[in-house]
Write a protein that holds these residues in place. Structure first.
Motif, PDB file in Angstrom:
ATOM      1  N   UNK A  47     -69.924  54.941  23.442  1.00  0.00           N
ATOM      2  CA  UNK A  47     -70.730  56.072  23.633  1.00  0.00           C
ATOM      3  C   UNK A  47     -72.060  55.935  24.214  1.00  0.00           C
ATOM      4  N   UNK A  48     -72.815  54.816  23.772  1.00  0.00           N
ATOM      5  CA  UNK A  48     -74.273  54.614  24.261  1.00  0.00           C
ATOM      6  C   UNK A  48     -74.178  54.077  25.689  1.00  0.00           C
ATOM      7  N   UNK A  49     -73.162  53.396  26.087  1.00  0.00           N
ATOM      8  CA  UNK A  49     -72.923  52.917  27.478  1.00  0.00           C
ATOM      9  C   UNK A  49     -72.513  54.165  28.300  1.00  0.00           C
ATOM     10  N   UNK A  50     -71.859  55.006  27.878  1.00  0.00           N
ATOM     11  CA  UNK A  50     -71.294  56.165  28.583  1.00  0.00           C
ATOM     12  C   UNK A  50     -72.515  57.110  28.680  1.00  0.00           C
ATOM     13  N   UNK A  51     -73.244  57.602  27.876  1.00  0.00           N
ATOM     14  CA  UNK A  51     -74.053  58.729  27.469  1.00  0.00           C
ATOM     15  C   UNK A  51     -75.370  58.310  27.967  1.00  0.00           C
ATOM     16  N   UNK A  52     -75.777  57.195  27.838  1.00  0.00           N
ATOM     17  CA  UNK A  52     -77.354  56.717  28.211  1.00  0.00           C
ATOM     18  C   UNK A  52     -77.562  56.747  29.598  1.00  0.00           C
ATOM     19  N   UNK A  53     -78.341  57.623  30.456  1.00  0.00           N
ATOM     20  CA  UNK A  53     -78.322  57.762  31.948  1.00  0.00           C
ATOM     21  C   UNK A  53     -78.574  56.298  32.538  1.00  0.00           C
ATOM     22  N   UNK A  54     -79.771  55.618  31.905  1.00  0.00           N
ATOM     23  CA  UNK A  54     -80.189  54.318  32.702  1.00  0.00           C
ATOM     24  C   UNK A  54     -78.937  53.366  32.551  1.00  0.00           C
ATOM     25  N   UNK A  55     -78.346  53.199  31.404  1.00  0.00           N
ATOM     26  CA  UNK A  55     -77.235  52.169  31.497  1.00  0.00           C
ATOM     27  C   UNK A  55     -75.785  52.630  32.249  1.00  0.00           C
ATOM     28  N   UNK A  56     -75.707  54.073  32.385  1.00  0.00           N
ATOM     29  CA  UNK A  56     -74.500  54.548  33.244  1.00  0.00           C
ATOM     30  C   UNK A  56     -75.140  54.395  34.808  1.00  0.00           C
ATOM     31  N   UNK A  57     -76.301  54.622  35.380  1.00  0.00           N
ATOM     32  CA  UNK A  57     -76.828  54.449  36.546  1.00  0.00           C
ATOM     33  C   UNK A  57     -76.634  52.858  36.937  1.00  0.00           C
ATOM     34  N   UNK A  58     -76.986  52.169  35.871  1.00  0.00           N
ATOM     35  CA  UNK A  58     -76.936  50.670  36.232  1.00  0.00           C
ATOM     36  C   UNK A  58     -75.676  50.073  36.721  1.00  0.00           C
ATOM     37  N   UNK A  59     -74.625  50.485  36.179  1.00  0.00           N
ATOM     38  CA  UNK A  59     -73.236  50.095  36.356  1.00  0.00           C
ATOM     39  C   UNK A  59     -72.478  50.731  37.483  1.00  0.00           C
ATOM     40  N   UNK A  60     -73.080  51.985  37.542  1.00  0.00           N
ATOM     41  CA  UNK A  60     -72.321  52.798  38.676  1.00  0.00           C
ATOM     42  C   UNK A  60     -72.886  52.284  40.087  1.00  0.00           C
ATOM     43  N   UNK A  61     -73.968  51.763  40.134  1.00  0.00           N
ATOM     44  CA  UNK A  61     -74.954  51.530  41.248  1.00  0.00           C
ATOM     45  C   UNK A  61     -74.052  50.325  41.859  1.00  0.00           C
ATOM     46  N   UNK A  62     -73.388  49.404  41.253  1.00  0.00           N
ATOM     47  CA  UNK A  62     -72.585  48.529  41.777  1.00  0.00           C
ATOM     48  C   UNK A  62     -73.387  47.477  42.784  1.00  0.00           C
ATOM     49  N   UNK A  63     -74.669  47.302  42.048  1.00  0.00           N
ATOM     50  CA  UNK A  63     -75.375  46.457  42.610  1.00  0.00           C
ATOM     51  C   UNK A  63     -74.759  44.820  42.348  1.00  0.00           C
ATOM     52  N   UNK A  64     -75.213  43.917  43.062  1.00  0.00           N
ATOM     53  CA  UNK A  64     -75.049  42.276  42.629  1.00  0.00           C
ATOM     54  C   UNK A  64     -75.347  42.219  40.848  1.00  0.00           C
ATOM     55  N   UNK A  65     -76.364  42.684  40.465  1.00  0.00           N
ATOM     56  CA  UNK A  65     -76.724  42.580  39.019  1.00  0.00           C
ATOM     57  C   UNK A  65     -75.571  43.250  38.181  1.00  0.00           C
ATOM     58  N   UNK A  66     -75.285  44.366  38.642  1.00  0.00           N
ATOM     59  CA  UNK A  66     -74.415  45.250  38.005  1.00  0.00           C
ATOM     60  C   UNK A  66     -72.901  44.692  38.025  1.00  0.00           C
ATOM     61  N   UNK A  67     -72.547  44.134  39.129  1.00  0.00           N
ATOM     62  CA  UNK A  67     -71.291  43.337  39.013  1.00  0.00           C
ATOM     63  C   UNK A  67     -71.146  42.131  38.384  1.00  0.00           C
TER      64      UNK A  67
END
Length: 235
Positions: A47-67
């Motif tokens: 729920x934290x991963x899904x609901x916290x905006x900063x975490x959500x944006x980080x993984x959905x951005x698909x940057x090298x760091x996120x990948x």
């Protein structure tokens, strides 16, 4: 003679349970308490991963760091599982590794939910609860009447291999929404069979020091059913 002896415990008579029914029921309760704590931790972390905006944006951005973080989260449960299985009977290190494994799996579940809508996730969770509860009650009812589900082992193992091959084909040669939906439905059926098989092992075969092994099996069954149903509903 002992093999066919009926054991009464809390309304349950199982001809395979030849030891003290009180000890067996204590073991079963212990395993379900551990699994419940694992599921609560998974709900909290996912729920934290899904609901916290900063975490959500980080993984959905698909940057090298996120990948890189995504790959690490996917691989981490496998890395932790190896020492956990080797030390599964050594208390308290087994519980520490189990907690670490649960956290790693929880992050994986959270990432798996990112591309789904909240309503679909709730629906998948409710369906998972109904399926697991129904199959658990059925397995205890069947065990009380002397039914044995150990024969499912080879079939479920073969089904897992087929699912792995199917998933690999899906990644290399995507078959679209229909193929993904079929994969999710078949996966849900296979891991529903695992719920019956692992619950049967919990009732009859696991020794008292194998509570970590039993908890891992049931926990992974539940998580896999949830993810399979979520995959089917999402498509």
């Amino acid at each position: 003679m002992g093999k066919h002896r009926d054991v009464e415990a809390g309304g349950m008579a199982c001809p395979y349970m030849i030891e003290s029914p009180q000890l067996r029921w204590a073991f079963i309760r212990k395993v379900y308490v551990i699994v419940s704590m694992q599921l609560l931790a998974t709900i909290a972390v996912a729920s934290t991963v899904y609901l916290v905006p900063d975490i959500r944006r980080f993984f959905l951005a698909r940057t090298p760091a996120a990948l890189a973080a995504f790959v690490l989260i996917i691989v981490a449960p496998i890395i932790v599982m190896i020492p956990m299985m080797c030390l599964r009977n050594r208390h308290p290190i087994n519980l520490i590794l189990l907690a670490l494994f649960t956290i790693c799996m929880s992050f994986s579940v959270g990432l798996g939910c990112l591309s789904s809508k909240g309503g679909v996730i709730i629906e998948a969770a409710l369906l998972t609860f109904v399926v697991v509860l129904s199959l658990t009650i059925y397995t205890f009812w069947a065990a009380k009447r002397g039914h044995d589900f150990s024969f499912l082992g080879p079939f479920l193992f073969a089904a897992c291999l087929i699912l792995m091959l199917y998933g690999l084909i899906q990644m290399l040669l995507p078959m679209g929404k229909v193929g993904t939906t079929v994969y999710g439905c078949i996966s849900a059926l296979v891991f529903s069979g695992f719920i019956i098989y692992d619950t049967d092992n919990l009732i009859k075969r696991h020794t008292y020091d194998e509570y970590v092994t039993a908890a891992i099996a049931l926990y992974l069954d539940i998580i896999n059913i949830f993810m399979a149903i979520l995959t089917a509903l999402r498509e």
